[in-house]
Design a protein around this motif. Structure first.
Motif, mmCIF file in Angstrom:
data_model
loop_
_atom_site.group_PDB
_atom_site.id
_atom_site.type_symbol
_atom_site.label_atom_id
_atom_site.label_comp_id
_atom_site.label_asym_id
_atom_site.label_seq_id
_atom_site.Cartn_x
_atom_site.Cartn_y
_atom_site.Cartn_z
ATOM 1 N N ALA A 1 0.837 -1.205 0.000
ATOM 2 C CA ALA A 1 0.000 0.000 0.000
ATOM 3 C C ALA A 1 0.869 1.251 0.000
ATOM 4 C CB ALA A 1 -0.918 -0.011 1.222
ATOM 5 N N ALA A 2 1.986 1.222 0.740
ATOM 6 C CA ALA A 2 2.880 2.380 0.790
ATOM 7 C C ALA A 2 3.483 2.666 -0.582
ATOM 8 C CB ALA A 2 3.982 2.136 1.817
ATOM 9 N N ALA A 3 3.904 1.606 -1.281
ATOM 10 C CA ALA A 3 4.472 1.787 -2.618
ATOM 11 C C ALA A 3 3.449 2.400 -3.563
ATOM 12 C CB ALA A 3 4.974 0.453 -3.153
ATOM 13 N N CYS A 4 2.218 1.911 -3.504
ATOM 14 C CA CYS A 4 1.180 2.436 -4.392
ATOM 15 C C CYS A 4 0.835 3.887 -4.048
ATOM 16 C CB CYS A 4 -0.059 1.552 -4.315
ATOM 17 S SG CYS A 4 0.201 -0.088 -5.055
ATOM 18 N N GLU A 5 0.843 4.203 -2.777
ATOM 19 C CA GLU A 5 0.609 5.585 -2.348
ATOM 20 C C GLU A 5 1.663 6.516 -2.944
ATOM 21 O OE1 GLU A 5 1.833 7.850 1.639
ATOM 22 O OE2 GLU A 5 0.486 6.159 2.001
ATOM 23 N N LEU A 6 2.931 6.108 -2.861
ATOM 24 C CA LEU A 6 4.011 6.940 -3.366
ATOM 25 C C LEU A 6 4.046 6.964 -4.897
ATOM 26 C CD1 LEU A 6 6.650 5.892 -0.735
ATOM 27 C CD2 LEU A 6 5.760 8.202 -1.050
ATOM 28 N N ALA A 7 3.720 5.844 -5.538
ATOM 29 C CA ALA A 7 3.659 5.826 -7.001
ATOM 30 C C ALA A 7 2.568 6.768 -7.508
ATOM 31 C CB ALA A 7 3.413 4.404 -7.504
ATOM 32 N N THR A 8 1.446 6.804 -6.795
ATOM 33 C CA THR A 8 0.361 7.724 -7.166
ATOM 34 C C THR A 8 0.815 9.160 -7.019
ATOM 35 O OG1 THR A 8 -1.293 6.105 -6.465
ATOM 36 C CG2 THR A 8 -2.025 8.378 -6.666
ATOM 37 N N LEU A 9 1.500 9.450 -5.930
ATOM 38 C CA LEU A 9 2.035 10.800 -5.714
ATOM 39 C C LEU A 9 3.011 11.169 -6.829
ATOM 40 C CD1 LEU A 9 3.406 12.205 -2.354
ATOM 41 C CD2 LEU A 9 4.780 12.343 -4.415
ATOM 42 N N ASN A 10 3.894 10.246 -7.196
ATOM 43 C CA ASN A 10 4.910 10.536 -8.205
ATOM 44 C C ASN A 10 4.322 10.674 -9.602
ATOM 45 O OD1 ASN A 10 7.290 10.722 -6.613
ATOM 46 N ND2 ASN A 10 7.216 8.510 -6.298
#
Length: 214
Positions: free
Chosen positions: A83-92
């Motif tokens: 979930a953390a990776a997807c959160e940051l990928a969405t931000l990026n």
């Protein structure tokens, strides 16, 4: 695409990857600039394969898939179990102006994709350390580097998913630890419906494997 609220209170760090500005924190693997080589090879292959979106498996903070989307001009689907990776990928994706062309999906590599979805270009940067070796890299989240007993368990999962969802004229680019590991994984390509086309080393950093349908 509106980035979700961050669950971590640790300040974000920033890394340039090619033309992109990528933010990350302690919950994901630090993006390495040399991994842009995978995106750049994907851009070359993007001139050869059919039209359509690219797929990235084990996307982490999204830097490889996002740079490939920028370089190829293709839409992209990025998948990660974290979930953390997807959160940051969405931000990026949003901070680099790619939010309209990129889908971020959290979940198991296989279940995150529809049965009938196919992609002409598939990228994957799976964890590839042996479980016994992960303690040598305490700065990296274990879930982002632990590839199982022999370091190839998640890479094999990536092969199976890629084989099931790759366009018949498409290409896969997989990142691994070194030439030896890439050659070892080659034995698993056939059962996944794939064949190794080429292995490239990236200086002292790792190996990239190109695969195609059998």
């Amino acid at each position: 695409m509106t980035p979700p609220p961050r669950e971590s209170t640790t300040p974000l760090l920033e890394q340039r990857i090619g033309a992109l500005s990528i933010q990350y924190d302690e919950r994901v693997l630090r993006p390495r600039p040399w991994t842009a080589a995978q995106s750049e090879w994907a851009a070359v292959l993007g001139e050869e394969v059919p039209p359509g979106p690219l797929l990235e498996l084990c996307s982490g903070a999204g830097h490889i898939g996002l740079l490939a989307a920028r370089l190829t001009g293709r839409d992209a689907v990025l998948v990660d179990a974290s979930a953390a990776a997807c959160e940051l990928a969405t931000l990026n994706a949003a901070r680099n102006g790619l939010e309209e062309r990129v889908q971020i999906r959290q979940g198991d590599l296989a279940s995150a994709l529809g049965v009938d979805e196919t992609f002409p270009l598939v990228l994957a940067d799976p964890p590839y350390l042996r479980s016994a070796d992960t303690s040598r890299y305490p700065e990296d989240p274990r879930s982002a580097v632990d590839g199982g007993r022999d370091g190839l368990e998640i890479a094999r999962s990536c092969l199976r998913v890629a084989g099931a969802h790759l366009d018949v004229r498409g290409a896969v680019v997989l990142q691994l630890r070194d030439q030896e590991q890439a050659e070892e994984l080659g034995d698993d390509a056939g059962p996944a419906g794939l064949r190794v086309v080429e292995i490239r080393t990236v200086a002292e950093h790792g190996a990239l494997v190109r695969l195609a349908k059998i």
